[in-house]
Structures are given as structure tokens and as C-alpha cells.
Design a protein around this motif. Structure first.
Motif, PDB file in Angstrom:
ATOM      1  N   HIS A   1       0.795  -1.239   0.000  1.00 28.13           N
ATOM      2  CA  HIS A   1       0.000   0.000   0.000  1.00 28.13           C
ATOM      3  C   HIS A   1       0.825   1.285   0.000  1.00 28.13           C
ATOM      4  CE1 HIS A   1      -2.975  -3.016   1.169  1.00 28.13           C
ATOM      5  NE2 HIS A   1      -3.857  -2.192   0.637  1.00 28.13           N
ATOM      6  N   GLY A   2       2.113   1.165  -0.266  1.00 31.94           N
ATOM      7  CA  GLY A   2       2.936   2.366  -0.504  1.00 31.94           C
ATOM      8  C   GLY A   2       3.398   3.102   0.733  1.00 31.94           C
ATOM      9  N   CYS A   3       3.309   2.489   1.929  1.00 31.76           N
ATOM     10  CA  CYS A   3       3.727   3.235   3.123  1.00 31.76           C
ATOM     11  C   CYS A   3       5.225   3.573   3.051  1.00 31.76           C
ATOM     12  CB  CYS A   3       3.450   2.445   4.402  1.00 31.76           C
ATOM     13  SG  CYS A   3       3.859   3.440   5.856  1.00 31.76           S
ATOM     14  N   ARG A   4       5.523   4.845   3.240  1.00 34.65           N
ATOM     15  CA  ARG A   4       6.904   5.322   3.161  1.00 34.65           C
ATOM     16  C   ARG A   4       7.507   5.559   4.549  1.00 34.65           C
ATOM     17  NH1 ARG A   4       7.698   6.614  -2.105  1.00 34.65           N
ATOM     18  NH2 ARG A   4       9.499   7.943  -1.705  1.00 34.65           N
ATOM     19  N   GLY A   5       6.765   5.083   5.575  1.00 34.72           N
ATOM     20  CA  GLY A   5       7.207   5.298   6.954  1.00 34.72           C
ATOM     21  C   GLY A   5       8.630   4.852   7.250  1.00 34.72           C
ATOM     22  N   PRO A   6       9.082   3.693   6.725  1.00 33.53           N
ATOM     23  CA  PRO A   6      10.437   3.230   7.073  1.00 33.53           C
ATOM     24  C   PRO A   6      11.562   4.087   6.498  1.00 33.53           C
ATOM     25  CG  PRO A   6       9.057   1.392   6.388  1.00 33.53           C
ATOM     26  CD  PRO A   6       8.304   2.637   6.063  1.00 33.53           C
ATOM     27  N   PHE A   7      11.252   4.969   5.551  1.00 30.37           N
ATOM     28  CA  PHE A   7      12.330   5.833   5.021  1.00 30.37           C
ATOM     29  C   PHE A   7      11.909   7.300   4.974  1.00 30.37           C
ATOM     30  CE2 PHE A   7      10.238   3.288   1.775  1.00 30.37           C
ATOM     31  CZ  PHE A   7       9.714   4.237   0.919  1.00 30.37           C
ATOM     32  N   THR A   8      10.991   7.661   5.870  1.00 28.62           N
ATOM     33  CA  THR A   8      10.569   9.065   5.978  1.00 28.62           C
ATOM     34  C   THR A   8      10.899   9.563   7.377  1.00 28.62           C
ATOM     35  OG1 THR A   8       8.801   8.785   4.377  1.00 28.62           O
ATOM     36  CG2 THR A   8       8.555  10.589   5.937  1.00 28.62           C
ATOM     37  N   HIS A   9      11.622  10.679   7.439  1.00 27.69           N
ATOM     38  CA  HIS A   9      12.052  11.182   8.746  1.00 27.69           C
ATOM     39  C   HIS A   9      10.999  12.106   9.354  1.00 27.69           C
ATOM     40  CE1 HIS A   9      15.745   9.864   6.784  1.00 27.69           C
ATOM     41  NE2 HIS A   9      16.162   9.603   8.007  1.00 27.69           N
ATOM     42  N   GLY A  10      10.670  11.847  10.597  1.00 22.40           N
ATOM     43  CA  GLY A  10       9.680  12.685  11.272  1.00 22.40           C
ATOM     44  C   GLY A  10       9.209  12.030  12.554  1.00 22.40           C
ATOM     45  N   SER A  11       8.332  12.725  13.257  1.00 23.26           N
ATOM     46  CA  SER A  11       7.961  12.256  14.590  1.00 23.26           C
ATOM     47  C   SER A  11       6.469  11.959  14.733  1.00 23.26           C
ATOM     48  CB  SER A  11       8.385  13.305  15.616  1.00 23.26           C
ATOM     49  OG  SER A  11       8.043  14.580  15.151  1.00 23.26           O
TER      50      SER A  11
ATOM     51  N   PHE B   1      -0.438   5.217  -3.186  1.00 28.38           N
ATOM     52  CA  PHE B   1      -0.945   4.050  -2.460  1.00 28.38           C
ATOM     53  C   PHE B   1      -0.418   2.735  -3.042  1.00 28.38           C
ATOM     54  CE2 PHE B   1      -4.637   7.049  -1.581  1.00 28.38           C
ATOM     55  CZ  PHE B   1      -4.102   7.445  -0.363  1.00 28.38           C
ATOM     56  N   GLU B   2       0.660   2.817  -3.778  1.00 27.27           N
ATOM     57  CA  GLU B   2       1.245   1.597  -4.365  1.00 27.27           C
ATOM     58  C   GLU B   2       2.688   1.439  -3.910  1.00 27.27           C
ATOM     59  OE1 GLU B   2       1.187   1.556  -8.628  1.00 27.27           O
ATOM     60  OE2 GLU B   2      -0.944   2.126  -8.610  1.00 27.27           O
ATOM     61  N   THR B   3       3.077   0.210  -3.685  1.00 26.51           N
ATOM     62  CA  THR B   3       4.496  -0.058  -3.388  1.00 26.51           C
ATOM     63  C   THR B   3       5.152  -0.544  -4.665  1.00 26.51           C
ATOM     64  OG1 THR B   3       3.936  -0.675  -1.129  1.00 26.51           O
ATOM     65  CG2 THR B   3       6.079  -1.412  -1.954  1.00 26.51           C
ATOM     66  N   LYS B   4       6.032   0.289  -5.201  1.00 32.95           N
ATOM     67  CA  LYS B   4       6.702  -0.113  -6.429  1.00 32.95           C
ATOM     68  C   LYS B   4       7.739  -1.185  -6.096  1.00 32.95           C
ATOM     69  CE  LYS B   4       8.528   1.996 -10.520  1.00 32.95           C
ATOM     70  NZ  LYS B   4       9.471   2.965 -10.989  1.00 32.95           N
ATOM     71  N   LYS B   5       7.716  -2.275  -6.866  1.00 24.42           N
ATOM     72  CA  LYS B   5       8.648  -3.369  -6.576  1.00 24.42           C
ATOM     73  C   LYS B   5       9.415  -3.766  -7.822  1.00 24.42           C
ATOM     74  CE  LYS B   5       5.254  -5.206  -3.417  1.00 24.42           C
ATOM     75  NZ  LYS B   5       4.133  -6.074  -3.388  1.00 24.42           N
ATOM     76  N   ASN B   6      10.609  -4.278  -7.611  1.00 18.57           N
ATOM     77  CA  ASN B   6      11.380  -4.905  -8.674  1.00 18.57           C
ATOM     78  C   ASN B   6      11.603  -6.349  -8.264  1.00 18.57           C
ATOM     79  OD1 ASN B   6      11.729  -2.376  -9.934  1.00 18.57           O
ATOM     80  ND2 ASN B   6      13.423  -1.919  -8.538  1.00 18.57           N
ATOM     81  N   MET B   7      11.149  -7.274  -9.073  1.00 15.70           N
ATOM     82  CA  MET B   7      11.249  -8.703  -8.750  1.00 15.70           C
ATOM     83  C   MET B   7      10.718  -8.984  -7.346  1.00 15.70           C
ATOM     84  SD  MET B   7      13.475  -9.801 -11.347  1.00 15.70           S
ATOM     85  CE  MET B   7      14.485 -11.109 -10.774  1.00 15.70           C
ATOM     86  N   GLY B   8       9.631  -8.345  -6.977  1.00 22.43           N
ATOM     87  CA  GLY B   8       9.000  -8.602  -5.678  1.00 22.43           C
ATOM     88  C   GLY B   8       9.646  -7.876  -4.516  1.00 22.43           C
TER      89      GLY B   8
ATOM     90  N   PHE C   1      12.114   0.960  -2.466  1.00 22.50           N
ATOM     91  CA  PHE C   1      12.772   1.664  -1.359  1.00 22.50           C
ATOM     92  C   PHE C   1      12.681   0.814  -0.104  1.00 22.50           C
ATOM     93  CE2 PHE C   1      11.300   4.988  -4.248  1.00 22.50           C
ATOM     94  CZ  PHE C   1      12.512   5.617  -4.516  1.00 22.50           C
ATOM     95  N   LEU C   2      13.815   0.652   0.555  1.00 25.36           N
ATOM     96  CA  LEU C   2      13.870  -0.183   1.759  1.00 25.36           C
ATOM     97  C   LEU C   2      14.023   0.712   2.978  1.00 25.36           C
ATOM     98  CD1 LEU C   2      16.169  -3.010   0.364  1.00 25.36           C
ATOM     99  CD2 LEU C   2      13.685  -3.051   0.688  1.00 25.36           C
ATOM    100  N   PRO C   3      13.769   0.149   4.180  1.00 27.50           N
ATOM    101  CA  PRO C   3      13.927   0.976   5.387  1.00 27.50           C
ATOM    102  C   PRO C   3      15.328   1.588   5.464  1.00 27.50           C
ATOM    103  CG  PRO C   3      12.843  -1.092   5.921  1.00 27.50           C
ATOM    104  CD  PRO C   3      13.250  -1.199   4.481  1.00 27.50           C
ATOM    105  N   VAL C   4      15.413   2.784   6.038  1.00 25.59           N
ATOM    106  CA  VAL C   4      16.698   3.480   6.161  1.00 25.59           C
ATOM    107  C   VAL C   4      17.713   2.555   6.826  1.00 25.59           C
ATOM    108  CG1 VAL C   4      17.904   5.380   7.327  1.00 25.59           C
ATOM    109  CG2 VAL C   4      15.656   5.769   6.315  1.00 25.59           C
TER     110      VAL C   4
END
Ligand code: SF4
Ligand code: SF4
Length: 292
Positions: A206-216, A249-256, A260-263
Motif C-alpha cells: 500500500h505504498g507506506c513510506r514510513g520506514p524511510f521518511t524522517h519525522g515524529s 498508495f502503491e508499493t513499487k517493486k522490482n522482482m518482488g 525503497f527499503l527501510p533506512v
């Protein structure tokens, strides 16, 4: 205590940061300690025309909205107002992602839209003399508590530790993922999520960018109540220079594998952990809480 004098300058903006700021729960206390020489909505001492035509004494310049070479505010290029008050104030604070990185208006027809703080590759001499005084609070909109706490830190003369984008490390040195209530679903790769539901991590589909978005957002809750991911919506990465993204709202993937991976997590580490996790199915996490 003497009130700190603040100028809130709105440039190319939807005024979302102003509205977010108005939701600060202790705004009356704030207005006992700070006074706006100008604010677009809150009663203030001067009109915008007076601010532009005179040099009014002021301690902090707050900028809301993107900067563009050809963006005119009350007959004057916005950047000229910034440069003029930059000489008067002790600090400049960019309020929100548009003022910090350019934000959504980078998609507009204005020329050379940016925030005050350029992405590294776009940095030019144009604004370099402003950086020394600048603190950036990115976010679309700005988190009111982070903004107000930073203003109090400036008022008290505290030295703020800043990251590479001039954001206070106290609020931007960790990610939205840190403190999210869905971490256990993340660990076991459960993304059977529907918007607004309590269950499931939103990273895998579902495209969550939480693992590589900085904030509180998950440490200092909005309105002291909630955050986007807690309410069941993916983090859209609104505090980062890359915001906004398309297909949020999409998680772009390459070969599954998510693009973008967690920081701090390498592809190899991710694949190793994913391989281990795949071996488990935790019924408790797969089940919907409110299903029969
Ligand atoms: S929903 Fe987002 S922030 Fe929460 S655990 Fe999953 S990836 Fe992290
Ligand atoms: S959860 Fe993400 S998109 Fe939402 S406000 Fe926080 S940083 Fe921005």
C-alpha cells in the motif's frame, strides 16, 4: 517575559500550514509568549503592505509556501521580502515542505520553484547566505507541536542540532516507522490491509513510506490523539525532498522487492530477513480482529 516578535510570510501556498498551526492545542499560551507582527489569519500589528514598505523589528521570520523567481506577493517578488527580513531577524524557519523543498508547487507553471533549502544538487549561491540562520520544519502540513517546540527552543536561545536539510534532529533523526503501532505486522510481512483498518502493515502493498521518511508523527501524535498510520493510511513521505510522489498508495517493486527499503537496511539484509519471515504464518496476525 518579553514577547518574541514573529513575521509569518505566506508565499506560494494552500495555507495548510497555517491551518495546522491553528490546531496547536495550547495556542493561547503561545500567543502570550510570541506576537505576530504579521500573520495572514491571526490578528497582527501590521498589514502586509506595511511589512513590505518598511523594515519592522522582528526576531523570527517564518516562511510558509514555495519560493519561485516569478512569484509576486503584494507587488514584490517573494524572495525580495525574504532577503530583506533575513537581515533583520535572528532566525528563519521554513514552515512545511513547500517552504523547505518546494513541495507540490514544483509541479506548477511557475519558473524554478523551490523551497528555501534546495535539494543538495539544486543548491545555488542564490540562497546560500540565508542558510546560516535557517531551521527547516518540513511536513505537508507542518506538525504544529514540532513547529511550536522549535520556536520555543529558538526563543530560549538553545542550540539546535540540525540534519543535512537543516531540520532539528530531535524531531527528524528517526522515521515514521519508529513508534508505529503496526511494527509487528511489518516484521512478519502481513499487509492484508484495507484503508482505515487496525490490522496490517502498509509497506508491502500500500505504498507506506514510513520506514524511510524522517519525522515524529508516531512519537508526537497529531492533536495529541493519532497519526496517519495509526488511523490506517500509509505515510506518504511528506517530510522528504522527494515529496510528492505519484501513485502514493502503491508499493513499487522490482522482482518482488520494494524499490525503497527501510533506512539503513541493505537489499541483502532485507532479502535474508524476508526469507526467514516467509517461513512463518502467524495466525493471530493474519486474522481480522472483527471477523466472525
Ligand atoms: S504501516 Fe508503515 S510505518 Fe507502520 S509499520 Fe508498516 S511500514 Fe512501518
Ligand atoms: S505520517 Fe508521513 S505523510 Fe503523514 S504527516 Fe507524517 S510524515 Fe507526513
Amino acid at each position: 517575559m518579553k514577547k518574541t516578535r514573529v513575521l509569518w510570510l505566506t508565499l506560494m501556498s494552500c495555507n495548510g500550514n497555517t491551518h495546522s498551526f491553528l490546531n496547536y492545542p495550547y495556542i493561547e499560551q503561545f500567543l502570550n509568549d510570541f506576537e505576530f507582527i504579521y500573520h495572514p489569519i491571526i490578528d497582527s500589528d501590521y498589514t502586509l503592505e506595511e511589512i513590505i514598505s518598511q523594515d519592522i523589528a522582528c526576531d523570527i521570520l517564518l516562511i510558509e509556501g514555495s519560493v519561485a523567481d516569478d512569484f509576486i506577493k503584494a507587488g514584490v517578488p517573494g524572495i525580495d521580502i525574504i532577503k530583506r527580513y533575513a537581515k533583520i531577524v535572528e532566525k528563519i524557519v521554513t514552515v512545511g515542505t513547500c517552504a523547505t523543498f518546494g513541495g507540490i508547487f514544483r509541479e506548477s507553471n511557475y519558473k524554478d520553484v523551490s523551497g528555501l533549502h534546495f535539494q543538495e544538487e539544486r543548491r545555488t549561491d542564490k540562497y546560500n547566505d540565508l542558510f546560516e540562520k535557517t531551521v527547516s520544519i518540513s511536513g505537508c502540513p507542518v506538525h504544529p507541536e514540532v513547529l511550536v517546540s522549535t520556536l520555543y527552543a529558538i526563543k530560549k536561545g538553545l542550540s539546535l542540532k540540525l540534519d543535512a536539510y537543516l531540520r532539528p534532529k530531535e524531531y527528524f533523526s528517526y522515521t515514521i516507522h519508529n513508534g508505529c503501532t503496526r511494527n509487528e505486522y511489518f516484521e512478519y510481512k502481513v499487509d492484508n490491509h484495507h484503508f482505515g483498518e487496525l490490522e496490517g502493515c502498509m509497506f508491502y502493498d500500500h505504498g507506506c513510506r514510513g520506514p524511510f521518511t524522517h519525522g515524529s508523527c508516531n512519537k508526537i501524535l497529531w492533536n495529541e490523539v493519532n497519526s496517519k498510520t495509526r488511523a490506517g493510511l500509509p505515510c506518504m513521505g511528506c517530510t522528504e525532498p522527494s515529496f510528492p510522489k505519484r501513485n502514493i498508495f502503491e508499493t513499487k517493486k522490482n522482482m518482488g522487492i520494494p524499490e525503497f527499503l527501510p533506512v539503513g537496511v541493505s537489499k541483502r539484509t532485507y532479502l535474508t530477513l524476508a526469507g526467514i519471515t516467509k517461513a512463518f504464518t502467524i495466525d493471530r496476525l493474519e486474522k481480522k480482529l472483527f471477523d466472525d
